[in-house]
Enzyme design. Structure first.
Site, mmCIF file in Angstrom:
data_model
loop_
_atom_site.group_PDB
_atom_site.id
_atom_site.type_symbol
_atom_site.label_atom_id
_atom_site.label_comp_id
_atom_site.label_asym_id
_atom_site.label_seq_id
_atom_site.Cartn_x
_atom_site.Cartn_y
_atom_site.Cartn_z
ATOM 1 N N GLU A 17 0.833 -1.219 0.000
ATOM 2 C CA GLU A 17 0.000 0.000 0.000
ATOM 3 C C GLU A 17 0.863 1.263 0.000
ATOM 4 O O GLU A 17 1.893 1.316 0.660
ATOM 5 C CB GLU A 17 -0.885 -0.014 1.249
ATOM 6 C CG GLU A 17 -1.837 1.172 1.331
ATOM 7 C CD GLU A 17 -2.998 0.876 2.262
ATOM 8 O OE1 GLU A 17 -3.703 -0.126 2.055
ATOM 9 O OE2 GLU A 17 -3.176 1.648 3.209
ATOM 10 N N GLY A 107 -15.205 6.095 4.691
ATOM 11 C CA GLY A 107 -14.398 7.177 5.282
ATOM 12 C C GLY A 107 -14.846 7.396 6.721
ATOM 13 O O GLY A 107 -15.983 7.044 7.085
ATOM 14 N N TYR A 144 -13.494 -5.638 9.598
ATOM 15 C CA TYR A 144 -12.861 -5.329 10.887
ATOM 16 C C TYR A 144 -12.885 -6.544 11.815
ATOM 17 O O TYR A 144 -13.889 -6.776 12.500
ATOM 18 C CB TYR A 144 -13.592 -4.130 11.524
ATOM 19 C CG TYR A 144 -13.595 -2.932 10.594
ATOM 20 C CD1 TYR A 144 -12.609 -1.967 10.685
ATOM 21 C CD2 TYR A 144 -14.548 -2.824 9.574
ATOM 22 C CE1 TYR A 144 -12.568 -0.912 9.783
ATOM 23 C CE2 TYR A 144 -14.517 -1.778 8.666
ATOM 24 C CZ TYR A 144 -13.524 -0.825 8.776
ATOM 25 O OH TYR A 144 -13.469 0.221 7.882
ATOM 26 N N HIS A 148 -15.925 -2.851 13.804
ATOM 27 C CA HIS A 148 -15.762 -1.433 13.499
ATOM 28 C C HIS A 148 -16.066 -0.624 14.768
ATOM 29 O O HIS A 148 -17.052 -0.917 15.465
ATOM 30 C CB HIS A 148 -16.699 -1.030 12.345
ATOM 31 C CG HIS A 148 -16.474 0.372 11.896
ATOM 32 N ND1 HIS A 148 -17.181 1.436 12.414
ATOM 33 C CD2 HIS A 148 -15.588 0.906 11.006
ATOM 34 C CE1 HIS A 148 -16.752 2.555 11.847
ATOM 35 N NE2 HIS A 148 -15.788 2.259 10.983
ATOM 36 N N GLN A 175 -8.960 -4.622 8.396
ATOM 37 C CA GLN A 175 -8.225 -3.655 9.183
ATOM 38 C C GLN A 175 -6.994 -4.381 9.751
ATOM 39 O O GLN A 175 -7.002 -5.606 9.884
ATOM 40 C CB GLN A 175 -9.144 -3.153 10.316
ATOM 41 C CG GLN A 175 -8.551 -2.137 11.243
ATOM 42 C CD GLN A 175 -8.123 -0.881 10.518
ATOM 43 O OE1 GLN A 175 -7.085 -0.889 9.861
ATOM 44 N NE2 GLN A 175 -8.883 0.188 10.615
#
Ligand code: FAD
Length: 288
Positions: A17, A107, A144, A148, A175
């Site tokens: 990334e 986001g 997640y 989350h 994540q």
């Protein structure tokens, strides 16, 4: 190439990334990072998206650079602070640049944020629907293993994840997590809930002590005792901490592979040397 096709290859797929610069004047520096990282031959490379969407053109530019280096790009796209018109513009831009893969994200909600009008998105599943309607993209989503942070409980989180996947998500990237047991439980629960798209396990090499605070703030993830001991012993010595962080991440990846997890994403954070060290540590293991 579509990432959904790469993930069908029955091989170990390790991806990297990068994040785009905040100012256009630094774009060449980030392109040089891409060029360096490409030398380690990742399965694909993702490029993040500024939460406010103001630097969306930078993300596309870096994704195009990844492609120019012969690596499949994955362009992140967040929707919370963008109008539907703005999202359409970005999707057109990606198409024009031959970018086929999008990680569709909501986001984070900025403090005091008020949803402007019905022309805005509330959740990532709406973005997934919009991308599907727009064109022939391969779409990834986020998930997640430690739930989350906004979710009231695990049941609710899995329910929303399943709904998002059912809208047309082709793969999920997790994540970051530092305890593989948490990931294994999550993977099992996905299978139980019928979330059957490929999972890509997200690994963050912690190479300096300051990164930990930021990682916890971003993800709320737990650090196992083994990791905290490393931090206690080497946290004050940058070179030792970097080496220990790389080895910890490498060991995490080896354990994942030994437990049948072939798709692994490394949060390489614009650090080609870290990416290279991990790949060297896996050189024989990856091709086994
Ligand atoms: P969603 O899937 O929409 O979920 C957000 C929350 O809403 C969850 O609690 C979910 O359970 C809940 N929810 C979903 N649907 C519903 C519904 N119908 N009703 C009620 N609740 C619902 N951020 C960036 O700004 N740029 C990036 O490039 C970026 N890349 C990331 C990459 C990965 C792999 C990950 C894991 C995160 C990334 N993020 C990025 C952060 C991400 O934007 C935040 O974690 C954000 O808070 C949630 O995004 P999401 O796409 O998972 O949202």
């Amino acid at each position: 190439m579509k990432i959904s096709d790469i993930l069908k290859n029955n091989k170990v797929n390790v991806s990297f990334e990068v994040f785009p610069p905040k100012e256009w004047s630094k774009i060449e520096t980030t392109k040089a990072v891409v060029c360096e990282m490409a030398k380690s031959s990742p399965a694909f490379m993702s490029v993040t998206y500024g939460a406010a969407g103001t630097t969306s053109g930078f993300t596309t530019e870096i994704a195009a650079e990844i492609k120019n280096n012969g690596i499949t790009p994955l362009s992140h796209l967040t929707c919370l602070t963008s109008s539907k018109n703005k999202i359409d513009t970005v999707l057109n831009e990606l198409e024009e640049n031959g970018i086929e893969n999008i990680l569709a994200l909501r986001g984070d909600i900025p403090q005091g944020f008020v949803f402007p009008d019905e022309q805005h998105f509330h959740y990532a599943y709406e973005l997934v629907n919009t991308i599907r309607e727009h064109g022939d993209f391969c779409i990834g989503g986020a998930c997640y293993p430690e739930i989350h942070p906004e979710s009231a409980n695990r049941v609710e989180d899995f329910q929303h994840l399943k709904e998002k996947v059912d809208c047309g998500v082709d793969f999920l990237t997790t994540q970051m997590f530092f305890d593989n047991e948490i990931f294994y439980r999550f993977r099992e629960n996905c299978a139980i809930k019928g979330i059957d798209v490929p999972l890509i396990a997200g690994i963050m090499p912690i190479t300096n002590a300051n990164q930990i605070k930021r990682s916890v703030e971003l993800s709320g993830c737990a650090f196992p005792k083994k990791f905290m001991k490393i931090l206690e012993r080497f946290g004050e010595n940058p070179k030792a901490m970097k080496q220990a962080g790389i080895i910890y991440a490498t060991e995490q990846i080896i354990d994942l592979m030994a437990n049948g997890q072939n798709n692994i994403h490394i949060y390489t954070m614009n650090k080609p040397d870290v990416a290279e060290s991990i790949m060297k540590g896996l050189s024989e293991i990856i091709n086994e």
